[in-house]
Each structure stands twice: as structure tokens, then as C-alpha cells.
Design an enzyme around this catalytic site. Structure first.
Site, PDB file in Angstrom:
ATOM      1  N   LEU A 143       0.864  -1.178   0.000  1.00  0.00           N
ATOM      2  CA  LEU A 143       0.000   0.000   0.000  1.00  0.00           C
ATOM      3  C   LEU A 143       0.896   1.221   0.000  1.00  0.00           C
ATOM      4  O   LEU A 143       1.812   1.331   0.825  1.00  0.00           O
ATOM      5  CB  LEU A 143      -0.891   0.007   1.249  1.00  0.00           C
ATOM      6  CG  LEU A 143      -1.755   1.250   1.455  1.00  0.00           C
ATOM      7  CD1 LEU A 143      -2.821   1.348   0.373  1.00  0.00           C
ATOM      8  CD2 LEU A 143      -2.383   1.240   2.848  1.00  0.00           C
ATOM      9  N   PRO A 163       3.873   6.986   6.740  1.00  0.00           N
ATOM     10  CA  PRO A 163       3.389   5.702   7.257  1.00  0.00           C
ATOM     11  C   PRO A 163       3.887   4.515   6.439  1.00  0.00           C
ATOM     12  O   PRO A 163       4.091   3.424   6.982  1.00  0.00           O
ATOM     13  CB  PRO A 163       1.860   5.835   7.174  1.00  0.00           C
ATOM     14  CG  PRO A 163       1.622   6.841   6.091  1.00  0.00           C
ATOM     15  CD  PRO A 163       2.768   7.818   6.192  1.00  0.00           C
ATOM     16  N   TYR A 164       4.088   4.719   5.153  1.00  0.00           N
ATOM     17  CA  TYR A 164       4.636   3.680   4.278  1.00  0.00           C
ATOM     18  C   TYR A 164       6.053   3.330   4.709  1.00  0.00           C
ATOM     19  O   TYR A 164       6.411   2.156   4.854  1.00  0.00           O
ATOM     20  CB  TYR A 164       4.612   4.203   2.847  1.00  0.00           C
ATOM     21  CG  TYR A 164       5.224   3.320   1.791  1.00  0.00           C
ATOM     22  CD1 TYR A 164       4.636   2.111   1.436  1.00  0.00           C
ATOM     23  CD2 TYR A 164       6.368   3.714   1.095  1.00  0.00           C
ATOM     24  CE1 TYR A 164       5.170   1.317   0.429  1.00  0.00           C
ATOM     25  CE2 TYR A 164       6.912   2.929   0.085  1.00  0.00           C
ATOM     26  CZ  TYR A 164       6.315   1.730  -0.237  1.00  0.00           C
ATOM     27  OH  TYR A 164       6.841   0.956  -1.241  1.00  0.00           O
ATOM     28  N   VAL A 165       6.865   4.356   4.959  1.00  0.00           N
ATOM     29  CA  VAL A 165       8.247   4.139   5.395  1.00  0.00           C
ATOM     30  C   VAL A 165       8.270   3.426   6.738  1.00  0.00           C
ATOM     31  O   VAL A 165       9.055   2.493   6.955  1.00  0.00           O
ATOM     32  CB  VAL A 165       8.997   5.482   5.460  1.00  0.00           C
ATOM     33  CG1 VAL A 165      10.344   5.315   6.159  1.00  0.00           C
ATOM     34  CG2 VAL A 165       9.187   6.056   4.060  1.00  0.00           C
ATOM     35  N   LYS A 170       7.333  -0.295   6.094  1.00  0.00           N
ATOM     36  CA  LYS A 170       8.312  -1.038   5.301  1.00  0.00           C
ATOM     37  C   LYS A 170       9.662  -1.148   6.019  1.00  0.00           C
ATOM     38  O   LYS A 170      10.368  -2.150   5.873  1.00  0.00           O
ATOM     39  CB  LYS A 170       8.486  -0.383   3.931  1.00  0.00           C
ATOM     40  CG  LYS A 170       7.307  -0.600   2.990  1.00  0.00           C
ATOM     41  CD  LYS A 170       7.216  -2.042   2.512  1.00  0.00           C
ATOM     42  CE  LYS A 170       6.318  -2.183   1.284  1.00  0.00           C
ATOM     43  NZ  LYS A 170       6.294  -3.563   0.760  1.00  0.00           N
TER      44      LYS A 170
END
Length: 258
Positions: free
Chosen positions: A93, A155-157, A160
Site C-alpha cells: 500500500l 506511514p509507508y516508510v 516497510k
């Protein structure tokens, strides 16, 4: 070359983009493949394509944001093929959010897809491997942004980067089980999902790929097929004893400055 002859491979998030390319490459190298995802039309079409080419493939419907469905995707593969030898976590996502504007709901969505789903898929796969006393391989598709990334990917970082740490932790925990677990920090890649993201969040037009390529050192975006070949290499015995590695698959060099 038959790098994955007689192996059973589950590609989570395998109905499009990098995941679909991995599924094609795995079948080409002799594997029986299951592709999971929440788009039955795309999944069934891919399975039909692989089967028509002489491959062995099944589609597993699963929303990988749900930990229970992520675990069940592995159980479905074991039911279909009797075991799982290789797992690829490629679902992702990439919805945008900064530190200041990310809502708890958006943060939780990123954690669910980009970290929690892979965690519990790995849990189920390793449980099957260890119960059989069998070796196996896992590859997590991560992102070069896990090193820091752009402000609009907060939030992706976070999620991940957690997956990168999990990759190392699980590899260390199960090295004596001869289960090898590695990750790829992929760079900017030309996928269907990236096309939708560029249009939805950045107002990109039909020429965005060409414009992006002109700004990159190699003059082109990363290609799913190239990444897939590397994933297959890591899944196969050709990658030897390598485990716990999170490899930067990118054309920009970490720490390099102009």
C-alpha cells in the site's frame, strides 16, 4: 534454467505488478505457483495465462490487510500442493501521508498491508516448513524508501522499515532450520499500481513514465521483470547460503551525494 524445478511458490500480492512478474518468472523456472490477492478477475486471468503456457498455477483470493487471510493464503497453498517451499510477499500500500497529516486509520492500513500481513504469512509458511523438517526460502519485497523516503511517505516508510527489520530477525531465528529469508529494497518501478498512484496523488499525465525516466541515472524506471528475475534467484539454490540480506535494488546509491 529450471531454477525452481518442483518447488511450490506462493506470491502474495501476485495478481499484478511485481508480484505477477514474479509468478511468471517462477513458472518459467519450473515452479508450481499460487498467486494471492483481492482481485479475482486479475488473479484468475493470470492463472489462465500461466496454465495456457504449460505452467501449474492456482489463484488464492485473500485480502492481505487481514492477518487471518494472510495466514489462510498459506494454508490454501498447502491444501492444493501439499506443502509450501517458497514465499514472496509483494503486496503493498503506497497511499500518501506525512507525519503531520496521517490519520490513525491510514497508519493502521499501512501497517496491515505492508507489515502485519507479511508477518503472519511468514509465520504460517515457516510453521509448515519446520513441521516437515524442510528447508525453504522467503523473499520480502520492500522499498528503498525504507531508508528514509520522501516526507509524503511517512506511514509507508514506517511499515516497510519494520518489514526490513523483520526480514533480518526471522532470518536469524530460522537459519538453523535452513530457511533463508531475504528482502529487496526496490526503487521506482513501472507498475500498474504506480501508474494509479502517480495519477491519483500527483496529477500525472500519460507521459509521466517518460518524464520520470529522463530524471533517472539509467534513463528508465525499474521493470517488474528485472526484479522478478532477482527474486527467483534469491528463492533458488543459486543464491547459496545468503540469508538476512536486505538488498538495495535501485539505481540511486544510498549515501551518495551530488
Amino acid at each position: 534454467m529450471g531454477l525452481l524445478d518442483d518447488k511450490v511458490v506462493l506470491v502474495n500480492g501476485g495478481t499484478q505488478g511485481v508480484g505477477a512478474a514474479v509468478a511468471r518468472a517462477a513458472v518459467r523456472e519450473g515452479a508450481a505457483v499460487a498467486v494471492s490477492g483481492r482481485r479475482p478477475g486479475a488473479g484468475e486471468a493470470l492463472v489462465a495465462e500461466l496454465s495456457a503456457a504449460g505452467g501449474k498455477a492456482v489463484y488464492v483470493r485473500a485480502d492481505l490487510a487481514d492477518a487471518g487471510q494472510a495466514k489462510a493464503s498459506v494454508a490454501r497453498v498447502v491444501d492444493a500442493y501439499g506443502r509450501i517451499d517458497c514465499l514472496v510477499n509483494s503486496a503493498g500500500l503506497t497511499a500518501r501521508g506525512t507525519l503531520l497529516d496521517t490519520t490513525p486509520e491510514l497508519f493502521d492500513a499501512h501497517i496491515a498491508v505492508n507489515l502485519k500481513g507479511p508477518f503472519f504469512a511468514m509465520q504460517a509458511a515457516v510453521a509448515d516448513m519446520t513441521a516437515r523438517g524442510a528447508s525453504g526460502t522467503i523473499v520480502n519485497v520492500i522499498t528503498s524508501s525504507a531508508h528514509g523516503g520522501q516526507p509524503f511517505l511517512a506511514p509507508y516508510v514506517a511499515a516497510k522499515a519494520g518489514l526490513a527489520g523483520l526480514t533480518r530477525n526471522a532470518a536469524h531465528a530460522h537459519r538453523w532450520d535452513r530457511i533463508r529469508i531475504n528482502g529487496l529494497n526496490i526503487g521506482w518501478t513501472a507498475t500498474e499500481g504506480e501508474d494509479a498512484t502517480q495519477r491519483a496523488f500527483h496529477g500525472a499525465g500519460d507521459d509521466w513514465r517518460e518524464r520520470a525516466a529522463a530524471r533517472l541515472p539509467m534513463g528508465r524506471l525499474g521493470q517488474p521483470e528485472d526484479i522478478a528475475d532477482f527474486v527467483v534467484f534469491l528463492l533458488s539454490e543459486r543464491s547459496g547460503v545468503v540469508t538476512g540480506s536486505v538488498i538495495d535494488w535501485d539505481q540511486n546509491v544510498l549515501g551518495g551525494l551530488d
